[in-house]
Design a protein around this motif. Sequence first.
Motif, PDB file in Angstrom:
ATOM      1  N   PHE A 168     -14.252  30.687 -20.666  1.00 53.05           N
ATOM      2  CA  PHE A 168     -13.188  30.762 -19.659  1.00 53.05           C
ATOM      3  C   PHE A 168     -12.436  32.071 -19.866  1.00 53.05           C
ATOM      4  O   PHE A 168     -12.219  32.486 -21.008  1.00 53.05           O
ATOM      5  N   PHE A 169     -12.046  32.697 -18.804  1.00 55.33           N
ATOM      6  CA  PHE A 169     -11.191  33.877 -18.944  1.00 55.33           C
ATOM      7  C   PHE A 169     -10.179  33.916 -17.800  1.00 55.33           C
ATOM      8  O   PHE A 169     -10.451  33.449 -16.698  1.00 55.33           O
ATOM      9  N   ILE A 170      -9.009  34.468 -18.124  1.00 54.48           N
ATOM     10  CA  ILE A 170      -7.892  34.430 -17.165  1.00 54.48           C
ATOM     11  C   ILE A 170      -7.783  35.751 -16.417  1.00 54.48           C
ATOM     12  O   ILE A 170      -7.788  36.814 -17.020  1.00 54.48           O
ATOM     13  N   GLN A 171      -7.658  35.646 -15.115  1.00 55.36           N
ATOM     14  CA  GLN A 171      -7.521  36.863 -14.319  1.00 55.36           C
ATOM     15  C   GLN A 171      -6.055  37.288 -14.248  1.00 55.36           C
ATOM     16  O   GLN A 171      -5.164  36.564 -14.687  1.00 55.36           O
ATOM     17  N   ASN A 172      -5.819  38.460 -13.661  1.00 54.66           N
ATOM     18  CA  ASN A 172      -4.451  38.976 -13.565  1.00 54.66           C
ATOM     19  C   ASN A 172      -3.665  38.312 -12.440  1.00 54.66           C
ATOM     20  O   ASN A 172      -4.242  37.621 -11.603  1.00 54.66           O
ATOM     21  N   LYS A 173      -2.375  38.596 -12.449  1.00 55.58           N
ATOM     22  CA  LYS A 173      -1.511  37.960 -11.445  1.00 55.58           C
ATOM     23  C   LYS A 173      -0.512  38.965 -10.889  1.00 55.58           C
ATOM     24  O   LYS A 173      -0.292  40.030 -11.487  1.00 55.58           O
ATOM     25  N   LEU A 174       0.101  38.602  -9.776  1.00 58.46           N
ATOM     26  CA  LEU A 174       1.160  39.417  -9.166  1.00 58.46           C
ATOM     27  C   LEU A 174       2.165  38.467  -8.513  1.00 58.46           C
ATOM     28  O   LEU A 174       1.786  37.375  -8.070  1.00 58.46           O
ATOM     29  N   PRO A 175       3.420  38.899  -8.390  1.00 60.79           N
ATOM     30  CA  PRO A 175       4.400  38.033  -7.713  1.00 60.79           C
ATOM     31  C   PRO A 175       4.106  37.898  -6.218  1.00 60.79           C
ATOM     32  O   PRO A 175       3.528  38.806  -5.610  1.00 60.79           O
ATOM     33  N   LEU A 176       4.503  36.766  -5.661  1.00 59.11           N
ATOM     34  CA  LEU A 176       4.384  36.543  -4.218  1.00 59.11           C
ATOM     35  C   LEU A 176       5.687  36.984  -3.575  1.00 59.11           C
ATOM     36  O   LEU A 176       6.758  36.831  -4.177  1.00 59.11           O
ATOM     37  N   VAL A 177       5.606  37.500  -2.370  1.00 60.62           N
ATOM     38  CA  VAL A 177       6.842  37.887  -1.681  1.00 60.62           C
ATOM     39  C   VAL A 177       6.931  37.166  -0.338  1.00 60.62           C
ATOM     40  O   VAL A 177       5.908  36.753   0.217  1.00 60.62           O
ATOM     41  N   ASP A 178       8.179  37.030   0.159  1.00 58.68           N
ATOM     42  CA  ASP A 178       8.301  36.452   1.502  1.00 58.68           C
ATOM     43  C   ASP A 178       8.077  37.561   2.527  1.00 58.68           C
ATOM     44  O   ASP A 178       7.847  38.722   2.157  1.00 58.68           O
ATOM     45  N   THR A 179       8.173  37.217   3.805  1.00 55.97           N
ATOM     46  CA  THR A 179       7.811  38.202   4.826  1.00 55.97           C
ATOM     47  C   THR A 179       8.794  39.382   4.873  1.00 55.97           C
ATOM     48  O   THR A 179       8.511  40.406   5.479  1.00 55.97           O
ATOM     49  N   SER A 180       9.952  39.233   4.201  1.00 57.44           N
ATOM     50  CA  SER A 180      10.901  40.363   4.156  1.00 57.44           C
ATOM     51  C   SER A 180      10.763  41.154   2.864  1.00 57.44           C
ATOM     52  O   SER A 180      11.560  42.050   2.591  1.00 57.44           O
ATOM     53  N   GLY A 181       9.806  40.774   2.041  1.00 55.83           N
ATOM     54  CA  GLY A 181       9.578  41.532   0.809  1.00 55.83           C
ATOM     55  C   GLY A 181      10.338  41.006  -0.404  1.00 55.83           C
ATOM     56  O   GLY A 181      10.305  41.620  -1.470  1.00 55.83           O
ATOM     57  N   ASN A 182      11.040  39.873  -0.244  1.00 55.90           N
ATOM     58  CA  ASN A 182      11.751  39.294  -1.395  1.00 55.90           C
ATOM     59  C   ASN A 182      10.780  38.499  -2.255  1.00 55.90           C
ATOM     60  O   ASN A 182      10.064  37.630  -1.739  1.00 55.90           O
ATOM     61  N   ILE A 183      10.783  38.781  -3.547  1.00 60.38           N
ATOM     62  CA  ILE A 183       9.901  38.039  -4.459  1.00 60.38           C
ATOM     63  C   ILE A 183      10.349  36.579  -4.522  1.00 60.38           C
ATOM     64  O   ILE A 183      11.556  36.294  -4.574  1.00 60.38           O
ATOM     65  N   LEU A 184       9.392  35.667  -4.529  1.00 57.97           N
ATOM     66  CA  LEU A 184       9.734  34.240  -4.517  1.00 57.97           C
ATOM     67  C   LEU A 184       9.963  33.691  -5.922  1.00 57.97           C
ATOM     68  O   LEU A 184       9.354  34.153  -6.887  1.00 57.97           O
ATOM     69  N   LEU A 185      10.830  32.680  -5.976  1.00 58.49           N
ATOM     70  CA  LEU A 185      11.020  31.933  -7.224  1.00 58.49           C
ATOM     71  C   LEU A 185      10.234  30.638  -7.115  1.00 58.49           C
ATOM     72  O   LEU A 185      10.268  29.961  -6.083  1.00 58.49           O
ATOM     73  N   ARG A 186       9.526  30.300  -8.200  1.00 59.89           N
ATOM     74  CA  ARG A 186       8.806  29.022  -8.201  1.00 59.89           C
ATOM     75  C   ARG A 186       9.736  27.920  -8.717  1.00 59.89           C
ATOM     76  O   ARG A 186       9.688  26.781  -8.290  1.00 59.89           O
ATOM     77  N   GLU A 187      10.555  28.330  -9.689  1.00 58.85           N
ATOM     78  CA  GLU A 187      11.590  27.463 -10.256  1.00 58.85           C
ATOM     79  C   GLU A 187      12.810  28.355 -10.426  1.00 58.85           C
ATOM     80  O   GLU A 187      12.679  29.576 -10.434  1.00 58.85           O
TER      81      GLU A 187
END
Length: 414
Positions: free
Chosen positions: A181-200
């Motif tokens: 198993f190996f883990i791929q990279n990640k990036l933050p998600l943004v809303d349509t105005s470019g604000n990064i989302l909080l998951r918690e």
Amino acid sequence: MPDLACIQELLKKYSQEHLLYFWEDLNDEEKSKLLNQLSSIDFEKIDSLYNSLKTIPIPQGEKLEPLDYFIKNEILVKERRRLENQGTEILKQGQYAVVTMAGGQGTRLGHKGPKGTFELNLSPKKSSLFEILADKIKQANKRYNIQIPWYIMTSETNNKDTISYFESKNYFGYDKNNINFFIQNKLPLVDTSGNILLREPYQVYEASNGNGNLFESLATNNMVLDMKKRGIKWIFVSGIDNILVKVADPIFLALTINNSTEIGAKTIFKKDPYSKDWVFCKKDSKPAMLGYERITEEITNANIDGRFLYREINILCHLFSIDALEKISNIDLPYHRATKKNTYINNEGMKIVPEKPNSYKFETFIFDSFRFFDNITLLRVQEEKEFAPIKDPVGIYSPDTATKLYLKEEFNSK
Ligand code: UTP
């Protein structure tokens, strides 16, 4: 712990101050978690991706040409047998590996947990997508008297659950030493105005950055090295959700080798010329995909004696030579913007479950690697025999449709 003041300054610079809205309500552990995560994020990258991908530029003056392809069920019986024998001999040498990409979010299906753990009712028994794939690889092992090393790409979100799932199922009887198993990279998600989302309130919403990250992740996690140590020469790559995938197809392997290409892709025919599927083509003499917004009436109908030139759809079934894999791992693939439905925490601290896609995910795609090669072997296969992906709860790519196709194919192959 990173310095709060520095992080605040950074967030201000990129107008992402809302990520600390709940700071005062967090306990020490949550504060530390959030600061560490924020300090690991490349805000400049997100900012530039958001701004640069607002509009999709249409390249001007690009030379468009068709890409040649084989059609599996038109290969004459004698030739088919010859290719099968040749591919079988190569498979028997044990220099073949399988990579399964299971790092996606599976937002459309909405299954809780890794998509590979989703179960189908294949009466008389229930099987998960991981189990179906494990069974296919075990069958190939038996047929060719080999032990195929199996590499599974996960994401930071689903890696732990994927591994515990395999453990709980005793690796489906597969030799544990042959599963990586190996883990791929990640990036933050943004809303349509470019604000990064909080998951918690204490966690930024980050997700896997597309299946094109496969190459870099294979290399940085020493998987390419592992393949080389095992003497692997050819690697089959597919997604987790196509339950009709043929993991070791001697005809595909032999054709790719005989055609002197380092990469191969299976395709299906684009029956509906107006569907939004992309098609294979050559751009400036290199293999590429053509986006549906660029497919004109003339392009879609172009044919020579009824043989269409631009109707081959990518089904995410690829062959790569080990050299090809290594070569791409050193190349930065371009990002695309996917629109997805993701639950997030709003500025009032409420969990919002959107009804429609609400966020942008920046992803690289495998197909952008094709143009770094002079050619690719395309093999058109029959959709009902080799392509039954599970994407949505209902419709043509649903569990119900895929199950019916799977059971029909099982019945026919007996
Ligand atoms: P899809 O494009 O269908 O995406 O992935 P998905 O994430 O599974 O599902 P949606 O779009 O959110 O509903 C095709 C294949 O590529 C893998 C997926 O796991 C699937 O096998 N993939 C996708 C990754 O491994 N990593 C990614 O970052 C994206």
